[in-house]
Design a protein around this motif. Sequence first.
Motif, short mmCIF file in Angstrom:
data_model
loop_
_atom_site.label_atom_id
_atom_site.label_comp_id
_atom_site.label_asym_id
_atom_site.label_seq_id
_atom_site.Cartn_x
_atom_site.Cartn_y
_atom_site.Cartn_z
N LEU A 19 -107.41 32.10 15.41
CA LEU A 19 -107.69 32.20 14.75
C LEU A 19 -106.81 31.88 12.95
CD1 LEU A 19 -108.05 36.38 14.35
CD2 LEU A 19 -110.02 35.17 14.15
N GLY A 20 -105.63 31.64 12.90
CA GLY A 20 -104.63 30.78 12.45
C GLY A 20 -104.94 30.96 11.13
N ILE A 21 -103.97 32.31 11.12
CA ILE A 21 -104.04 33.47 10.18
C ILE A 21 -102.42 33.42 9.36
CG2 ILE A 21 -103.71 35.83 9.21
CD1 ILE A 21 -105.14 36.81 11.67
N LYS A 22 -102.29 33.14 7.97
CA LYS A 22 -101.28 33.01 7.10
C LYS A 22 -100.80 33.48 6.31
CE LYS A 22 -101.18 28.88 9.18
NZ LYS A 22 -100.88 28.64 10.41
N GLN A 34 -103.86 35.17 4.47
CA GLN A 34 -105.34 34.29 4.97
C GLN A 34 -105.23 34.02 5.88
OE1 GLN A 34 -104.15 30.47 2.06
NE2 GLN A 34 -102.79 31.50 1.67
N MET A 35 -106.77 32.87 5.74
CA MET A 35 -107.21 32.64 6.71
C MET A 35 -108.06 31.06 6.36
SD MET A 35 -108.79 33.56 10.09
CE MET A 35 -110.76 33.90 9.37
N VAL A 58 -109.91 39.47 12.34
CA VAL A 58 -108.56 39.02 11.00
C VAL A 58 -108.46 40.80 10.13
CG1 VAL A 58 -107.95 38.25 8.00
CG2 VAL A 58 -109.32 37.38 10.36
N THR A 93 -111.94 29.78 2.13
CA THR A 93 -109.99 30.90 2.57
C THR A 93 -110.58 32.52 2.46
OG1 THR A 93 -108.54 28.95 2.25
CG2 THR A 93 -107.86 31.02 2.21
#
Lengths: 133, 163
Positions: A19-22, A34-35, A58, A93
Amino acid sequence: MNIIDIQARCDRVPFFRFLGIKFDEADSTQILAQMPFADRFIGNPVLDTYHGGIIASVMETVASLSVLDNMDSPPAKPINLTVDYLRPGFAGTLMTRATISRKGRRMASVETVAWLEDERKPIAKALFHFLLV
Amino acid sequence: MTDTTDADRFAVIANLWNSRAKGLILEMDLKVERADKDGVQLRMPFNPDFCLDEEGTLLHGGVLTALLDSAFGLANFLAIDDVQTMATLDLRVDYLRPAKSRADVMVFADCYRQTRHIAFGSGKIWFDSGDKEEVARGAATFALTRGKGDSLLDKLNTTGPGS
């Protein structure tokens, strides 16, 4: 909880890397994350909108981290979820805020909201229940 | 419509849905095993990227939710003759047991009621191994637009699949 620890824990999980979640903000009652958009998240290729399951994933991820006492706690077990899809999830985003509604010794209830540009115009809202034992 | 043309239409839709897949549907590598107006059955192979642990023993619940959402889309498409667009209104999922298996994941979904504006779907997920106990159950509602011409099938033929 601080976002560096949350990010480190998240980055150890294969699906969370997919997913690449920050993580942007975290305290004892909520997390903001955020992604960035990616083609692998597309659900409707005519419109190139997010897959509903990605938006739910998410929100579930951020919600499940919000209920942990600390980053050494075992994972919260998801019991069920209800998602309301409110607007089309166009490419951009994806912001997600998870807020704990109630956290007891065994159970937790978490509300989440997801939006693109404007938090006041959410694309989805969801409610999650977790088992903490 | 006769059964034959129905069967042809189902085959065309299932084929298009598979061959024009993009985004998450493609990542999930879904195989259509059954597709008619009474429901769809899809198979998803094990994928370590969808797991909660590096050892790849436990699937994340969100993947099951995504799988249900995808299956509902195809089920509606097959069950509703003149659908032009569909949007998921809401989706509810119960996680019945941990998704602890490396076997293929199976999903069944059907559109069990449709009105002019709304479709109601239900679905379930199990692993293709052992006693095939249910891992998750889901329900969803969809907002529909209907009409002759410019159908979802036409759009699929020219641009790509809906989900």
